[in-house]
Design a protein around this motif. Structure first.
Motif, PDB file in Angstrom:
ATOM      1  N   SER A   1      32.332  32.846  39.521  1.00  0.00           N
ATOM      2  CA  SER A   1      32.943  33.846  40.201  1.00  0.00           C
ATOM      3  C   SER A   1      33.091  33.602  41.425  1.00  0.00           C
ATOM      4  O   SER A   1      31.437  33.801  42.137  1.00  0.00           O
ATOM      5  CB  SER A   1      33.644  34.098  39.405  1.00  0.00           C
TER       6      SER A   1
ATOM      7  N   GLU B   1      40.046  36.052  45.047  1.00  0.00           N
ATOM      8  CA  GLU B   1      38.650  36.084  43.676  1.00  0.00           C
ATOM      9  C   GLU B   1      39.345  37.325  42.587  1.00  0.00           C
ATOM     10  O   GLU B   1      39.263  36.982  41.848  1.00  0.00           O
ATOM     11  CB  GLU B   1      37.524  35.538  43.584  1.00  0.00           C
TER      12      GLU B   1
ATOM     13  N   THR C   1      41.103  39.711  42.825  1.00  0.00           N
ATOM     14  CA  THR C   1      42.363  40.228  42.160  1.00  0.00           C
ATOM     15  C   THR C   1      43.327  39.088  41.448  1.00  0.00           C
ATOM     16  O   THR C   1      42.949  39.727  40.317  1.00  0.00           O
ATOM     17  CB  THR C   1      43.687  39.401  43.362  1.00  0.00           C
ATOM     18  N   GLN C   2      42.359  38.355  41.095  1.00  0.00           N
ATOM     19  CA  GLN C   2      42.443  36.920  39.811  1.00  0.00           C
ATOM     20  C   GLN C   2      41.747  37.146  39.038  1.00  0.00           C
ATOM     21  O   GLN C   2      42.165  37.617  37.720  1.00  0.00           O
ATOM     22  CB  GLN C   2      42.596  35.452  40.301  1.00  0.00           C
TER      23      GLN C   2
ATOM     24  N   LYS D   1      43.268  40.509  37.224  1.00  0.00           N
ATOM     25  CA  LYS D   1      44.377  40.300  35.998  1.00  0.00           C
ATOM     26  C   LYS D   1      43.899  39.665  34.683  1.00  0.00           C
ATOM     27  O   LYS D   1      44.898  39.723  33.941  1.00  0.00           O
ATOM     28  CB  LYS D   1      45.188  39.433  37.129  1.00  0.00           C
ATOM     29  N   GLU D   2      43.141  39.252  35.064  1.00  0.00           N
ATOM     30  CA  GLU D   2      42.058  38.106  33.882  1.00  0.00           C
ATOM     31  C   GLU D   2      41.350  39.114  32.646  1.00  0.00           C
ATOM     32  O   GLU D   2      40.909  38.438  31.690  1.00  0.00           O
ATOM     33  CB  GLU D   2      42.147  36.811  34.014  1.00  0.00           C
TER      34      GLU D   2
END
Length: 486
Positions: free
Chosen positions: A416, A422, A424-425, A428-429
């Motif tokens: 990652s 990156e 922020t995403q 979210k997940e």
């Protein structure tokens, strides 16, 4: 004296565990959740909370444990989550946690006007109470709550004495020592007789915890910033679901303060004030010399670092207490200490240490995002590395004991990226059950300046090991205008 008290407490805890196992668990094991029995054997604080509530009388404590444990299994307390509660109950906002009283206790709101007496839904409502209290108990481990019974706009259909009795029983039996007080706001005259019954349920010791208030008196217990307008307060909070009210940590925190348009001005003010706030323990040269004595093997690199430090250099006292989480060790463990305006040390330090073999993403939230800058507030920490987070009040605002900070952390995949997009995403997940959370309270001290003479007289007679123990760390903070919300 203190040692004898601790020994007596330990004996009572041991006796309670032994007798509960022999006299109750043997015959009633099917009536208890095995997780509760196991926790009783391991968690001293839990046992002590029951003992304390029953004045250290073991026989009474055992009866209380029996009743509490049977209830916990009947209502499946250990397995309660959002999916256990009907969505409509979460949406109307009859019960939730939000804000703090003047003593720093969490406010447990019960908006009675949203409650309709209905035997078909009473079990779900009791589960909702248990869900919030269990959620809070696991996070705060014994810190009391203040119950806010908001009776404004309450009609006869909302009066449910069975429900009130259950709430009182939660604090009398199921969650001992968790009740700070019950603030009853705007009680209608038609409920006077009902609350005489309530007093009998509470018992003489707990009756003193009842505080009957109007719009004027309620501010004796809760400041206006945590009171809604109909109580004479200024709190703009409006309950909504989803998301679940998560201990007030819902607003993203910006590294350079809450108002983007003022970032440039604020940064200039910080640069000017940084020179005034520099600690008077020693000059930069003296700091370099001190570091050489404490860490001779690192003297060269430290000296080079100090040469690069500008007039904004600060000296921090590295926190002595450490919370040892599964992903991060966090210092301090419980409280952030801020100096008063007079002491000149308005900034404080949070130290995160990654104890995993993977990169750990972290972000910081606060209950008062309009007050603070946190740098960095959303970043990552490499395996085995440490990150210093500088926390400072924004624009000279006052630190309050009611303010809280939340550290959130989660492991990232090796592949990652760790850039802003990156991260922020990633947040979210990432599944909620993979996120480590730790909370810190705020504390203001009159003067946190180290004593100059003490440092100068003793610093050069310290062994390397002792220097680690006293945990003095000199750190730097910058006033860059980068502002990336979490």
């Amino acid at each position: 004296m203190a040692e004898n008290h601790a020994q007596n407490k330990a004996k009572l805890v041991s006796e309670t565990r032994r007798r509960f196992e022999a006299e109750y668990v043997t015959d009633k094991s099917d009536k208890y959740d095995a997780r509760d029995v196991e926790r009783l054997q391991q968690d001293d604080n839990w046992v002590e909370s029951y003992l304390s509530w029953r004045h250290n009388i073991v026989d009474e404590t055992l009866k209380m444990l029996d009743e509490s444990f049977q209830w916990r299994k009947e209502i499946s307390v250990n397995d309660l989550n959002e999916s256990s509660i009907p969505r409509w109950l979460l949406e109307i906002g009859v019960i939730y946690l939000h804000g703090y009283d003047k003593e720093g206790n969490k406010l447990f709101w019960i908006r009675v006007k949203h409650h309709i007496k209905d035997q078909k839904t009473i079990l779900d409502k009791k589960k909702l109470i248990a869900f919030w209290l269990e959620r809070y108990a696991k996070r705060e481990n014994g810190k009391p709550v203040t119950v806010m019974f908001d009776l404004s706009e309450t009609g006869i259909n909302s009066i449910d004495m069975d429900f009130v009795r259950f709430i009182i029983n939660c604090f009398k039996v199921y969650y001992p020592k968790y009740l700070s007080k019950i603030v009853i706001f705007d009680m209608p005259w038609l409920m006077n007789a009902a609350f005489k019954i309530v007093k009998s349920w509470l018992g003489p010791e707990a009756v003193s915890l009842l505080k009957f208030t109007s719009k004027n008196e309620v501010q004796d217990y809760v400041s206006v910033e945590y009171l809604p307008p109909h109580m004479g307060g200024t709190d703009p909070f409006k309950y909504s679901y989803p998301p679940l009210v998560d201990d007030d940590f819902q607003t993203p925190l910006c590294e350079n303060g809450p108002i983007t348009s003022e970032d440039e001005t604020s940064s200039k003010e910080d640069i000017e004030s940084d020179g005034k706030e520099t600690l008077e323990t020693a000059s930069n040269e003296e700091q370099t010399a001190l570091l050489k004595k404490i860490n001779p093997t690192e003297s060269t690199s430290k000296a080079e670092e100090n040469e690069k430090v500008d007039s904004k250099t600060k000296a921090f006292k590295k926190p002595l207490s450490v919370f040892k989480g599964p992903l991060l060790h966090i210092s301090p463990a419980e409280e952030l200490y801020f100096g008063s305006t007079e002491s000149g040390e308005k900034k404080t330090l949070i130290v995160l240490t990654n104890v995993t073999k993977n990169i750990v993403a972290f972000k910081v939230r606060t209950t008062a995002p309009e007050k603070y800058r946190v740098k960095p507030s959303n970043s990552s920490c490499d395996p085995g590395a440490s990150v210093d987070i500088v926390v400072s009040p924004h624009g000279g605002l006052t630190v309050s004991a009611q303010d809280r900070f939340l550290i959130m952390a989660a492991e990232m995949e090796q592949s990652s990226g760790t850039g802003p997009a990156e991260l922020t995403q990633f947040w979210k997940e990432v599944p909620r059950n993979k996120v480590m959370e730790h909370r810190l309270r705020c504390h203001t001290v009159e003067s946190s300046k180290p004593n100059t003479l003490t440092l100068k007289d003793n610093a050069f007679n310290i062994s390397d090991k002792t220097s680690e123990d006293i945990c003095l760390q000199f750190a730097t903070s910058s006033c860059e205008t980068d502002c990336s919300p979490p």
